[in-house]
Write an enzyme that holds these catalytic residues in place. Sequence first.
Site, PDB file in Angstrom:
ATOM      1  N   HIS A   1      -7.767   1.557   1.495  1.00  0.00           N
ATOM      2  CA  HIS A   1      -7.626   1.377   2.949  1.00  0.00           C
ATOM      3  C   HIS A   1      -8.359   2.490   3.700  1.00  0.00           C
ATOM      4  O   HIS A   1      -7.764   3.276   4.434  1.00  0.00           O
ATOM      5  CB  HIS A   1      -6.142   1.346   3.357  1.00  0.00           C
ATOM      6  CG  HIS A   1      -5.914   0.651   4.674  1.00  0.00           C
ATOM      7  ND1 HIS A   1      -4.744   0.011   4.970  1.00  0.00           N
ATOM      8  CD2 HIS A   1      -6.720   0.513   5.770  1.00  0.00           C
ATOM      9  CE1 HIS A   1      -4.821  -0.504   6.192  1.00  0.00           C
ATOM     10  NE2 HIS A   1      -6.013  -0.214   6.695  1.00  0.00           N
TER      11      HIS A   1
ATOM     12  N   GLU B   1       0.840  -1.202   0.000  1.00  0.00           N
ATOM     13  CA  GLU B   1       0.000   0.000   0.000  1.00  0.00           C
ATOM     14  C   GLU B   1       0.874   1.250   0.000  1.00  0.00           C
ATOM     15  O   GLU B   1       1.840   1.313   0.763  1.00  0.00           O
ATOM     16  CB  GLU B   1      -0.918  -0.002   1.226  1.00  0.00           C
ATOM     17  CG  GLU B   1      -1.906  -1.154   1.246  1.00  0.00           C
ATOM     18  CD  GLU B   1      -2.789  -1.158   2.492  1.00  0.00           C
ATOM     19  OE1 GLU B   1      -2.651  -0.245   3.339  1.00  0.00           O
ATOM     20  OE2 GLU B   1      -3.606  -2.064   2.631  1.00  0.00           O
TER      21      GLU B   1
END
Length: 326
Positions: A284, A265
């Site tokens: 997220h 990420e």
Amino acid sequence: MQNKQKVLVSAPLADDLLGRIEAEYDVVTLPSSTVLTAETVGEHADIVGWLTTVKQPVTASVLAELPSLKTVSNYAVGYDNIEVPAATERGVQICNTPGVLDDAVAALTVGAVLNAVRGLSRAERFVRAGQWVAGNPFPLTTDVHGKTVGILGLGRIGKKVAPVLHALGMDVTYHNRTPIDGEVPGDARYVSRDDLFAQSDVVIVLVPLDASTAGSIGAAEFAAMKESAFFVNPARGTLIDEPALVDALRSGAIAGAALDVMTTEPLPAEDPLMTLENVVLLPHIGSATVETRCAMADLAVQNLLDTLAGEQPKGAVNELKVGASA
């Protein structure tokens, strides 16, 4: 006048929250993107407290360079970035922010289920691409009511998700290491882990990340799922063997997925997941509401201040040994 003790803050805090710490301590701030190692953390060797995020590894070697440290307050529920046994051995209190983000993550999880099963993101792209024209209807999707949802890890968040999906007409099953005693929200039925993957039309992963769960969902689990089933992960990306998920989505071994978390990420543009139409990719955002992030930050600050004041913090992760000291 006695000098204030030092506290390191490497998490994003609003001015009023930072001010609460500054009222009692000499605060050193660092961008949340900063990663301190055993070689670089030494310049902060005199800190007594550290408020940080899961992006910062707090390893045994880092802790060894912080002899005055009394607490690490994580601005997060997860704390797999911290070597908790090493911290406990050194008498360092580890804290997290449980509870305050449960509603936000539960709401996102329900939304992710509906998005995956009903194809909401695909339908939106269909409209924006100008494909919604006479004679070209959007492909039919499938109902959620009458289907079985399996929740792997029926904890605080799962217990909020279960009754909502039950109210939408889903048969809710779950698997924990041990069944829950007493009444279970959403009339959820306990099933074995194998049965959960084999029988569910939607599998939701809500287990915490630790040594026993990292990489625990892979090719065998995806092969066991129905070809018509959907996989939803709002927990942690590294719970999953991501290449195995990509293979399952590409081959049609499962119908689709919705992910709020990934192994890497932010997700790189060249990641194979980016090429798949049958996966919903979210950045997220499970706890990413103004109200929730404010509550998380407030609790992280209170955990820090309570511990340093010698009081029991609400978000204590570890139980310190009697007589242990940093």
